[in-house]
Design an enzyme around this catalytic site. Structure first.
Site, mmCIF file in Angstrom:
data_model
loop_
_atom_site.group_PDB
_atom_site.id
_atom_site.type_symbol
_atom_site.label_atom_id
_atom_site.label_comp_id
_atom_site.label_asym_id
_atom_site.label_seq_id
_atom_site.Cartn_x
_atom_site.Cartn_y
_atom_site.Cartn_z
ATOM 1 N N SER A 182 0.818 -1.207 0.000
ATOM 2 C CA SER A 182 0.000 0.000 0.000
ATOM 3 C C SER A 182 0.853 1.259 0.000
ATOM 4 C CB SER A 182 -0.952 -0.043 1.203
ATOM 5 O OG SER A 182 -2.109 0.708 0.940
ATOM 6 N N LYS A 234 -21.438 17.550 9.107
ATOM 7 C CA LYS A 234 -20.296 17.636 10.006
ATOM 8 C C LYS A 234 -20.030 16.299 10.711
ATOM 9 C CE LYS A 234 -16.936 19.683 12.056
ATOM 10 N NZ LYS A 234 -15.736 20.025 11.283
#
Length: 355
Positions: A182, A234
């Protein structure tokens, strides 16, 4: 005073003098004392022994306090010297000071993330030292990492590419030992060539975001979630709120965008050496032996082999950034103190390049 007694003689006598009797307050007309009222002939010795005991106790007490304060003073001096040593010696390595050709080895180990020794802020200065030093004939990135932050990985990748443009004659090799997965492979893709052990884990070109859902558990326990936000999105991905399909789709789009950046970087670094198998971009990881077939690496080799056979030198310099223990200690202390005050740890879900 008796004529036989020297004038400077000091004697300890019972209260009231030798002729004193408890039954005569004035002491002027002493009466015959009874045998049982006479003071013990050893009373003076006992008094002196008692005074000596008290003196010894006071001396021991004073000695203990003296030893305690000495111990505290020594501990403070040792602690101060330790902090000073950590402050000045636990940071990045200095530039190589050898007078012979050598290879610079930089370890990329563990999680790639801000606050770790693998963060871009620590790795890039070491890369710059290696590129600028004329005695360094090549750079080897020794990889033992499962990946981590896409931002840190991308920043290091771009820094290597920029330095290679400035110093085109200085080769960069990446060598995967246990794992270059990765984000670790993201960094490796910037190297001129990549090598690995046949059993190394290589690839895992993908992005993930981990989270949990506690909604059902909260209902069973009778816990009420009270969340106040300013901005309708949010609390995106909040693990204590029910999953929202629109939010999930949005987060998937974010991951896809980062994944596309990752793929573009790998294609830029590896070019035509990559195979046409699109599965290599699906997040799969491969052994070093299979990674050669997929074009993810250039061959099977070790750090020692690369230094000798490909860079052509016998000496190596370790330029791995070292953790500043003092900074880490103070940072961890401040974080734990803040967590203790608030009762929560600030660990939001974020995209990660991990297997």
């Amino acid at each position: 005073m008796s004529q036989n007694t020297p004038p400077d003689d000091v004697r300890i006598e019972p209260p009231g003098g030798p002729d004193y009797h408890p039954g005569d307050p004035s002491g002027e007309s002493p009466r015959p004392r009874r045998e049982k009222a006479e003071p013990s002939p050893d009373w003076a010795r006992d008094a002196l022994l008692d005074m000596a005991r008290h003196g010894l106790v006071e001396q021991r007490r004073a000695r203990r306090w003296k030893v305690f304060f000495r111990f505290v003073s020594v501990a403070l001096v040792v602690w101060s010297l330790t902090l000073i040593t950590l402050l000045f010696t636990a940071g990045d390595r200095t530039a190589p000071g050898v007078g012979k050709p050598a290879a610079a080895v930089i370890d990329i180990s563990g999680l790639i993330a801000a606050g770790e020794t693998t963060e871009a802020r620590r790795v890039i200065p070491q890369l710059e030292k290696a590129f600028k030093d004329d005695n360094v004939k090549g750079i080897v990135l020794r990889l033992n990492t499962p990946g981590g932050s896409p931002v840190q990985s991308s920043t290091i990748f771009n820094a290597i590419r920029d330095l290679k443009e400035q110093y085109p004659d200085k080769p960069v090799y990446a060598v995967a030992e246990d794992m270059a997965a990765s984000g670790g492979y993201f960094i490796a893709a910037a190297a001129d060539e990549i090598y690995a052990n046949p059993s190394s884990i290589v690839g895992s070109i993908g992005v993930r975001m981990d989270s949990f859902g506690f909604v059902d558990a909260m209902e069973k326990l009778g816990i009420e979630r009270r969340l106040l936000t300013a901005g309708e999105n949010k609390a995106l991905g909040d693990p204590f709120s029910p999953s929202d399909p629109e939010e999930t789709e949005y987060l998937k789009g974010v991951l896809d965008e980062i994944h596309a950046q990752f793929i573009e970087a790998v294609k830029t670094g590896r070019g035509d050496r990559l195979s046409d198998d699109e599965a290599i971009f699906s997040g799969l990881f491969y052994t070093g032996e299979t990674a050669v077939e997929k074009g993810l690496i250039d061959g099977i080799d070790s750090v020692r082999g690369v230094i000798r056979e490909r860079i052509g030198v016998e000496h190596q310099i370790d330029l791995t950034p070292r953790s500043n223990r003092l900074e880490k200690l103070l940072g961890a202390t401040a974080q734990e103190f803040g967590s203790a005050l608030t009762g929560v740890k600030d660990e939001p879900a974020r995209p990660m390049m991990l297997p």
